[in-house]
Scaffold this motif. Structure first.
Motif, PDB file in Angstrom:
ATOM      1  N   CYS A  98       7.306  10.926   6.313  1.00  0.00           N
ATOM      2  CA  CYS A  98       7.390  10.659   4.878  1.00  0.00           C
ATOM      3  C   CYS A  98       6.101  11.122   4.201  1.00  0.00           C
ATOM      4  O   CYS A  98       5.005  10.881   4.698  1.00  0.00           O
ATOM      5  N   THR A  99       6.264  11.757   3.063  1.00  0.00           N
ATOM      6  CA  THR A  99       5.118  12.228   2.283  1.00  0.00           C
ATOM      7  C   THR A  99       5.092  11.591   0.897  1.00  0.00           C
ATOM      8  O   THR A  99       4.370  12.054   0.025  1.00  0.00           O
ATOM      9  N   LEU A 100       5.903  10.571   0.715  1.00  0.00           N
ATOM     10  CA  LEU A 100       6.071   9.943  -0.605  1.00  0.00           C
ATOM     11  C   LEU A 100       6.570  10.965  -1.626  1.00  0.00           C
ATOM     12  O   LEU A 100       6.349  10.824  -2.818  1.00  0.00           O
ATOM     13  N   CYS A 101       7.210  12.003  -1.131  1.00  0.00           N
ATOM     14  CA  CYS A 101       7.763  13.090  -1.956  1.00  0.00           C
ATOM     15  C   CYS A 101       6.686  13.869  -2.713  1.00  0.00           C
ATOM     16  O   CYS A 101       6.983  14.552  -3.694  1.00  0.00           O
ATOM     17  N   LEU A 102       5.442  13.792  -2.256  1.00  0.00           N
ATOM     18  CA  LEU A 102       4.370  14.556  -2.908  1.00  0.00           C
ATOM     19  C   LEU A 102       4.591  16.053  -2.793  1.00  0.00           C
ATOM     20  O   LEU A 102       4.215  16.807  -3.687  1.00  0.00           O
ATOM     21  N   ASP A 103       5.185  16.470  -1.692  1.00  0.00           N
ATOM     22  CA  ASP A 103       5.387  17.900  -1.487  1.00  0.00           C
ATOM     23  C   ASP A 103       6.498  18.468  -2.362  1.00  0.00           C
ATOM     24  O   ASP A 103       6.672  19.676  -2.434  1.00  0.00           O
ATOM     25  N   VAL A 104       7.239  17.612  -3.034  1.00  0.00           N
ATOM     26  CA  VAL A 104       8.247  18.080  -3.988  1.00  0.00           C
ATOM     27  C   VAL A 104       7.927  17.579  -5.396  1.00  0.00           C
ATOM     28  O   VAL A 104       8.776  17.548  -6.275  1.00  0.00           O
ATOM     29  N   ASP A 105       6.672  17.194  -5.568  1.00  0.00           N
ATOM     30  CA  ASP A 105       6.133  16.809  -6.879  1.00  0.00           C
ATOM     31  C   ASP A 105       6.937  15.738  -7.609  1.00  0.00           C
ATOM     32  O   ASP A 105       7.220  15.858  -8.796  1.00  0.00           O
ATOM     33  N   ARG A 106       7.284  14.696  -6.890  1.00  0.00           N
ATOM     34  CA  ARG A 106       7.939  13.546  -7.511  1.00  0.00           C
ATOM     35  C   ARG A 106       6.891  12.468  -7.751  1.00  0.00           C
ATOM     36  O   ARG A 106       6.005  12.271  -6.933  1.00  0.00           O
ATOM     37  N   ILE A 107       7.010  11.754  -8.838  1.00  0.00           N
ATOM     38  CA  ILE A 107       6.080  10.661  -9.125  1.00  0.00           C
ATOM     39  C   ILE A 107       6.427   9.447  -8.272  1.00  0.00           C
ATOM     40  O   ILE A 107       5.563   8.821  -7.675  1.00  0.00           O
ATOM     41  N   THR A 108       7.703   9.121  -8.209  1.00  0.00           N
ATOM     42  CA  THR A 108       8.180   8.014  -7.381  1.00  0.00           C
ATOM     43  C   THR A 108       9.022   8.601  -6.259  1.00  0.00           C
ATOM     44  O   THR A 108       9.878   9.449  -6.511  1.00  0.00           O
ATOM     45  N   PRO A 109       8.796   8.158  -5.029  1.00  0.00           N
ATOM     46  CA  PRO A 109       9.613   8.681  -3.933  1.00  0.00           C
ATOM     47  C   PRO A 109      11.108   8.466  -4.196  1.00  0.00           C
ATOM     48  O   PRO A 109      11.520   7.417  -4.703  1.00  0.00           O
ATOM     49  N   ALA A 110      11.887   9.448  -3.831  1.00  0.00           N
ATOM     50  CA  ALA A 110      13.332   9.409  -4.082  1.00  0.00           C
ATOM     51  C   ALA A 110      13.992   8.206  -3.426  1.00  0.00           C
ATOM     52  O   ALA A 110      14.907   7.607  -3.989  1.00  0.00           O
ATOM     53  N   CYS A 111      13.523   7.833  -2.243  1.00  0.00           N
ATOM     54  CA  CYS A 111      14.141   6.708  -1.530  1.00  0.00           C
ATOM     55  C   CYS A 111      13.971   5.400  -2.299  1.00  0.00           C
ATOM     56  O   CYS A 111      14.888   4.575  -2.337  1.00  0.00           O
ATOM     57  N   VAL A 112      12.816   5.220  -2.908  1.00  0.00           N
ATOM     58  CA  VAL A 112      12.565   3.995  -3.680  1.00  0.00           C
ATOM     59  C   VAL A 112      13.515   3.942  -4.872  1.00  0.00           C
ATOM     60  O   VAL A 112      14.107   2.899  -5.162  1.00  0.00           O
ATOM     61  N   GLU A 113      13.687   5.075  -5.537  1.00  0.00           N
ATOM     62  CA  GLU A 113      14.603   5.126  -6.682  1.00  0.00           C
ATOM     63  C   GLU A 113      16.057   4.941  -6.252  1.00  0.00           C
ATOM     64  O   GLU A 113      16.849   4.347  -6.974  1.00  0.00           O
ATOM     65  N   ALA A 114      16.402   5.436  -5.071  1.00  0.00           N
ATOM     66  CA  ALA A 114      17.796   5.391  -4.609  1.00  0.00           C
ATOM     67  C   ALA A 114      18.210   4.027  -4.067  1.00  0.00           C
ATOM     68  O   ALA A 114      19.404   3.748  -3.955  1.00  0.00           O
ATOM     69  N   CYS A 115      17.259   3.177  -3.756  1.00  0.00           N
ATOM     70  CA  CYS A 115      17.572   1.899  -3.109  1.00  0.00           C
ATOM     71  C   CYS A 115      18.179   0.917  -4.109  1.00  0.00           C
ATOM     72  O   CYS A 115      17.476   0.279  -4.887  1.00  0.00           O
ATOM     73  N   LYS A 116      19.494   0.798  -4.051  1.00  0.00           N
ATOM     74  CA  LYS A 116      20.190  -0.089  -4.993  1.00  0.00           C
ATOM     75  C   LYS A 116      19.957  -1.566  -4.678  1.00  0.00           C
ATOM     76  O   LYS A 116      20.142  -2.425  -5.523  1.00  0.00           O
ATOM     77  N   ASP A 117      19.527  -1.846  -3.451  1.00  0.00           N
ATOM     78  CA  ASP A 117      19.265  -3.229  -3.048  1.00  0.00           C
ATOM     79  C   ASP A 117      17.860  -3.691  -3.424  1.00  0.00           C
ATOM     80  O   ASP A 117      17.507  -4.843  -3.192  1.00  0.00           O
ATOM     81  N   LYS A 118      17.061  -2.769  -3.948  1.00  0.00           N
ATOM     82  CA  LYS A 118      15.664  -3.061  -4.303  1.00  0.00           C
ATOM     83  C   LYS A 118      14.886  -3.569  -3.089  1.00  0.00           C
ATOM     84  O   LYS A 118      14.012  -4.422  -3.197  1.00  0.00           O
ATOM     85  N   ALA A 119      15.228  -3.017  -1.929  1.00  0.00           N
ATOM     86  CA  ALA A 119      14.556  -3.404  -0.691  1.00  0.00           C
ATOM     87  C   ALA A 119      13.275  -2.608  -0.472  1.00  0.00           C
ATOM     88  O   ALA A 119      12.454  -2.981   0.353  1.00  0.00           O
TER      89      ALA A 119
END
Length: 151
Positions: A98-119
């Motif tokens: 995991c790179t926290l999506c830095l290599d694709v220039d995202r501010i928030t990692p995609a996984c955090v945004e995608a987590c509908k359970d807020k886990a």
């Protein structure tokens, strides 16, 4: 000190794997490992053992986050062995983490945004330390109450 890490609350995780699926969609390969069905995220170690052990310097820091240079990686697996939580792995002859999506220039990692359970939470190390201390205090309180009941 690294600015952010992803923290998973296993009590909230329903194992829907939206985090893994979005990671695969964005990066072509999921950089999140599953252990016993639970996603494992890189802790973005300050003195990253994966970086230190790499014999070809294929892991470099970007904004304090270890990033794998796919062109330099020889897939020797030393980084995976050195990782204290098993978050880095070799697949298709290259190390993944995991790179926290830095290599694709995202501010928030995609996984955090995608987590509908807020886990998943993106937190600083200081916040993580505070969360650990709060949890420790809760557990200590429960243990004290149980000890009183058993007297």
């Amino acid at each position: 000190m690294n600015p952010k890490i992803i923290v998973l609350n296993p009590e909230k995780c329903t194992k829907c794997y939206d985090c893994i699926n979005i990671c695969k969609e964005i990066h072509g390969e999921s950089r999140v490992r599953k252990v016993d069905g639970i996603p494992i995220f890189c802790m973005q170690c300050e003195n990253a053992p994966c970086k230190e052990i790499c014999p070809v310097d294929a892991i470099y820091l970007k904004d304090g986050i270890p990033i794998v240079d796919k062109e330099r990686c020889i897939a020797c697996g030393m980084c995976a062995i050195a990782c204290p939580i098993g978050a880095i792995f070799i697949k298709n002859r290259v190390a993944h983490k995991c790179t926290l999506c830095l290599d694709v220039d995202r501010i928030t990692p995609a996984c955090v945004e995608a987590c509908k359970d807020k886990a998943l939470l993106l937190v600083s190390e200081e916040t993580l330390d505070m969360m650990k201390e709060e949890k420790r205090k809760k557990i200590l309180k429960i243990l004290r109450e149980e000890a009183k009941e058993n007297l």
